[in-house]
Design a protein around this motif. Structure first.
Motif, PDB file in Angstrom:
ATOM      1  N   ALA A  74      51.589   4.027 -19.568  1.00  0.00           N
ATOM      2  CA  ALA A  74      52.216   2.790 -19.630  1.00  0.00           C
ATOM      3  C   ALA A  74      52.239   1.995 -21.024  1.00  0.00           C
ATOM      4  CB  ALA A  74      51.523   1.664 -18.795  1.00  0.00           C
ATOM      5  N   LYS A  75      51.252   2.415 -21.643  1.00  0.00           N
ATOM      6  CA  LYS A  75      51.244   1.847 -23.213  1.00  0.00           C
ATOM      7  C   LYS A  75      52.209   2.633 -24.079  1.00  0.00           C
ATOM      8  CE  LYS A  75      47.873   1.992 -27.010  1.00  0.00           C
ATOM      9  NZ  LYS A  75      46.596   2.695 -27.356  1.00  0.00           N
ATOM     10  N   ARG A  76      52.524   3.787 -23.885  1.00  0.00           N
ATOM     11  CA  ARG A  76      53.269   4.806 -24.752  1.00  0.00           C
ATOM     12  C   ARG A  76      54.835   4.181 -24.317  1.00  0.00           C
ATOM     13  NH1 ARG A  76      50.737  10.747 -23.977  1.00  0.00           N
ATOM     14  NH2 ARG A  76      48.925  10.184 -25.378  1.00  0.00           N
ATOM     15  N   SER A  77      55.074   3.928 -23.076  1.00  0.00           N
ATOM     16  CA  SER A  77      56.341   3.539 -22.470  1.00  0.00           C
ATOM     17  C   SER A  77      56.738   2.241 -23.056  1.00  0.00           C
ATOM     18  CB  SER A  77      56.356   3.265 -21.082  1.00  0.00           C
ATOM     19  OG  SER A  77      57.322   2.709 -20.588  1.00  0.00           O
ATOM     20  N   LYS A  78      55.731   1.236 -23.276  1.00  0.00           N
ATOM     21  CA  LYS A  78      55.797  -0.039 -23.880  1.00  0.00           C
ATOM     22  C   LYS A  78      56.042   0.008 -25.288  1.00  0.00           C
ATOM     23  CE  LYS A  78      53.681  -4.690 -24.097  1.00  0.00           C
ATOM     24  NZ  LYS A  78      52.469  -5.657 -23.990  1.00  0.00           N
ATOM     25  N   MET A  79      55.573   0.937 -26.000  1.00  0.00           N
ATOM     26  CA  MET A  79      55.794   0.946 -27.306  1.00  0.00           C
ATOM     27  C   MET A  79      57.256   1.592 -27.771  1.00  0.00           C
ATOM     28  SD  MET A  79      52.182   2.725 -28.892  1.00  0.00           S
ATOM     29  CE  MET A  79      53.025   3.166 -30.863  1.00  0.00           C
ATOM     30  N   LEU A  80      57.547   2.454 -26.924  1.00  0.00           N
ATOM     31  CA  LEU A  80      59.151   3.220 -27.038  1.00  0.00           C
ATOM     32  C   LEU A  80      60.188   1.911 -26.714  1.00  0.00           C
ATOM     33  CD1 LEU A  80      59.018   6.884 -26.297  1.00  0.00           C
ATOM     34  CD2 LEU A  80      59.282   5.836 -28.541  1.00  0.00           C
TER      35      LEU A  80
END
Length: 442
Positions: free
Chosen positions: A358-364
């Motif tokens: 979820a965190k990586r998705s938010k960054m991208l």
């Protein structure tokens, strides 16, 4: 014929599903059914399903519930990818009467003789290797643009993907039929056609698993460019290894093809690309983007990317992030990896925790917002052609330029489904671009 039976449709998933829903709807209308909106009371509800994300499974149940609320006696049929992959699961959902697989969905009216509710959903689904014939389809009357299907199925073996299991081998429509469909669409005063399929760059493989290409994707593009009456053609998602330089060059000089490409990347790390069994490395992707920028500096380039694939370490993710950050692209579609049964990836080690995904998705997604903004800013002060859509949204009408910049202007019903030359003036607070009309309004 006051007592015409009413049928309503709901589509989950991709543009390809939209084109197929439209074709199935026309079959119902030819059989004497009346098509109504999904929000209306109908005798039959047909739900075209998707299997790409976990979410699509949940959505299906919600859509069935909605149909049952509207008419608890209605006959509910499920078709599409999820119906092919997990027919028994769908049949067990409360309210579902009929589940049709990949080959049966185009003969749905043959299965609907008796509209009484079933105790348990009836399943008709083929072994997927029987899905070796091609059914052409296109959507009309649903939007200001039409989705034209030119290809189905996929021969790739990406380790995260169930599409080959849901749609079978790669096969294509004949050139003759695609051109006939394109002509039919243009005669309905539709200004834009989006080419769609599962792996459209693989266009040309015949039916019955004939691996020989009758025509190439480039030849298809060249032939479509000559069809009279079409104002705009747009290529939907195309694999980087199949988007050849010749095609990019042709689009840059074409009469109708617009400067907009959507090219799946999935990861900016070569290690992860190998684990995914993608058919290229990041270097090829860089070359494709550079080629597009060389011949069409103003082109819009969209990118699909998956985060949280098994084995994706923080280093791999940052490699992807920096790769995309430095690449001259216009927006991202970010997918969070979700486990799918019967795929290789589900057995892989190095499962990434959901909170990290979820965190990586938010960054991208944050990066995508910046990329789109920078792209829109680069287009301010230029003159573009806009195709206006049909909806009045809070007093504004929206449209898209040929290079996929979303614009808005005060609502005027006369603009619906028309093309206009405009200057892009400034970015509104909602992120869309405001315009000034170039032509003198008559």
């Amino acid at each position: 014929m006051e007592n015409k039976k009413k049928v309503a449709f709901y589509t989950l998933g991709c543009k390809l599903n939209f084109s197929e829903t439209s074709t199935i709807a026309r079959d119902f209308q030819n059989e004497g059914f009346e098509r109504v909106d999904f929000e209306d009371v109908a005798d039959i509800y047909v739900i075209n399903t998707c299997s790409v994300t976990e979410n699509a499974d949940k959505q299906f149940k919600q859509v069935v519930k909605k149909a049952m609320k509207l008419n608890e006696k209605a006959f509910v049929a499920a078709v599409g990818c999820y119906a092919q992959l997990k027919p028994e699961e769908l049949a067990a959902v409360d309210g579902v009467d009929l589940v049709l697989g990949a080959t049966e969905k185009f003969k749905i009216t043959d299965y609907i003789n008796d509209l009484s509710k079933n105790e348990q959903g009836e399943v008709h689904s083929c072994e997927i290797d029987e899905a070796d014939f091609y059914v052409g389809s296109y959507s009309i009357g649903d939007r200001t643009r039409a989705f034209l299907k030119v290809q189905d199925g996929c021969d790739y073996k990406c380790t995260y993907c169930t599409i080959p299991l849901a749609r079978g081998i790669s096969r294509s429509d004949t050139m003759e039929n695609v051109l006939k469909n394109a002509k039919e669409i243009s005669e309905q005063n539709i200004k834009e056609i989006v080419l769609t399929g599962v792996n459209i760059g693989d266009y040309g493989k015949g039916e019955f698993g004939n691996k020989k290409h009758e025509h190439t994707f480039l030849e298809l593009v060249q032939a479509l460019d000559k069809v009279e009456g079409i104002e705009r053609l747009r290529i939907s998602s195309i694999e980087p290894n199949l988007l050849k330089n010749e095609t990019i060059e042709f689009v840059s000089q074409s009469r109708t093809f617009v400067p907009h490409f959507h090219i799946p990347l999935q990861s900016g790390s070569n290690d992860i690309l190998k684990k995914m069994k993608r058919r290229y490395m990041r270097e090829l992707y860089t070359e494709r983007v550079a080629k597009i920028r060389e011949v069409m500096p103003h082109a819009c380039i969209g990118v699909d990317v998956i985060v949280g694939f098994p084995g994706e370490t923080d280093e791999h993710f940052l490699e992807t992030y920096h790769f995309l950050h430095d690449l001259d692209i216009s927006y991202l579609h970010v997918f969070t990896y979700s486990e799918r049964d019967n795929t290789e990836a589900i057995l892989m080690e190095g499962v990434v925790p959901n909170n990290v995904r979820a965190k990586r998705s938010k960054m991208l997604r944050g990066l995508s917002v910046k990329k789109r903004r920078a792209f829109y800013e680069s287009q301010l002060g230029t003159q573009r052609t806009v195709l206006f859509e049909g909806e009045n949204k809070e007093g504004y009408i929206h449209g898209f330029t040929e290079n996929y910049v979303k614009v808005k202007t005060p609502w005027n019903p006369e603009l619906v489904n028309t093309l206009h030359e405009v200057n892009l003036t400034h970015i509104d607070e909602d992120g869309s671009v405001r315009i000034a009309f170039v032509e003198v309004e008559a």
